[in-house]
Design a protein around this motif. Structure first.
Motif, PDB file in Angstrom:
ATOM      1  N   UNK A 151     -13.746   0.746  -5.351  1.00  0.00           N
ATOM      2  CA  UNK A 151     -14.232  -0.197  -6.361  1.00  0.00           C
ATOM      3  C   UNK A 151     -13.362  -1.447  -6.359  1.00  0.00           C
ATOM      4  N   UNK A 152     -13.964  -2.565  -6.724  1.00  0.00           N
ATOM      5  CA  UNK A 152     -13.242  -3.828  -6.754  1.00  0.00           C
ATOM      6  C   UNK A 152     -12.440  -3.948  -8.032  1.00  0.00           C
ATOM      7  N   UNK A 153     -11.231  -4.482  -7.908  1.00  0.00           N
ATOM      8  CA  UNK A 153     -10.431  -4.837  -9.080  1.00  0.00           C
ATOM      9  C   UNK A 153     -10.955  -6.185  -9.567  1.00  0.00           C
ATOM     10  N   UNK A 154     -11.428  -6.255 -10.796  1.00  0.00           N
ATOM     11  CA  UNK A 154     -12.073  -7.486 -11.281  1.00  0.00           C
ATOM     12  C   UNK A 154     -11.467  -7.956 -12.591  1.00  0.00           C
ATOM     13  N   UNK A 155     -10.167  -7.825 -12.746  1.00  0.00           N
ATOM     14  CA  UNK A 155      -9.568  -8.141 -14.037  1.00  0.00           C
ATOM     15  C   UNK A 155      -8.936  -9.531 -14.108  1.00  0.00           C
ATOM     16  N   UNK A 156      -8.663 -10.207 -13.026  1.00  0.00           N
ATOM     17  CA  UNK A 156      -7.967 -11.500 -13.067  1.00  0.00           C
ATOM     18  C   UNK A 156      -8.765 -12.605 -12.385  1.00  0.00           C
ATOM     19  N   UNK A 157     -10.094 -12.546 -12.460  1.00  0.00           N
ATOM     20  CA  UNK A 157     -10.949 -13.518 -11.790  1.00  0.00           C
ATOM     21  C   UNK A 157     -11.542 -14.485 -12.800  1.00  0.00           C
TER      22      UNK A 157
END
Length: 185
Positions: A151-157
């Motif tokens: 899964x993609x880490x999507x917390x700092x985009x």
């Protein structure tokens, strides 16, 4: 960490068919809010555009259109073919061109690259066993997201980068990053 999976998607038959009218096709919850994918027939009315069933995709966050792709196609196979040939669109109002390259066994030769008119390049690449989302500005590369356990880490985009990540995951474009031998298994 947020798995970018749609909370709602059009039924499979509708999802895979070319768009004939403007309609909502998916909703993807993210840390920034829920992105909604709208698909409609493409604006170009040439014989080639009709034969390839070109579409216009919009990713909206609330009332704002964050990502627009003018010459998209139906998800999965159709969209992967379009990405290899190149597509145009706008990310937060900034024009871009995008293309996918490579079906090589060598990971560094596979990637999806979005070149924006403001000088940035946003790329999805492969590094060893992980997929990376890389921002290039002024010649410096920065990994802004990567996969962890699939899964993609999507917390700092920011909202534009999150919209691109939604596009990659929902359209099945992440399969362009797979080694060609995976298709044989």
């Amino acid at each position: 960490m947020s798995p970018l999976t749609p909370s709602w998607r059009a039924p499979r038959r509708t999802w895979q068919a070319p768009a004939h009218t403007r309609a909502r096709y998916a909703e993807i919850p993210t840390p920034l809010g829920t992105y909604t994918l709208f698909r409609e027939p493409g604006r170009r009315r040439t014989a080639t555009a009709k034969a390839e069933a070109r579409e216009r995709w919009q990713f909206r966050l609330g009332e704002d259109t964050v990502l627009e792709i003018d010459d998209a196609a139906a998800p999965w196979y159709g969209m992967r073919v379009r990405m290899r040939r190149g597509v145009r669109g706008r990310l937060d109002g900034v024009p871009f061109t995008a293309h996918a390259r490579g079906r090589s066994l060598l990971a560094h030769r596979r990637g999806i690259h979005f070149t924006l008119a403001d000088g940035r390049t946003l790329s999805f690449t492969v590094h060893r066993l992980h997929r990376h989302f890389v921002r290039r500005t002024a010649g410096a590369d920065t990994v802004i997201s990567r996969t962890h356990s699939g899964t993609w880490e999507a917390h700092a985009l920011d909202r534009g980068e999150t919209a691109l990540l939604c596009l990659i995951t929902i359209a099945g474009l992440d399969q362009l990053l797979d080694p060609p031998l995976w298709n044989l298994l």
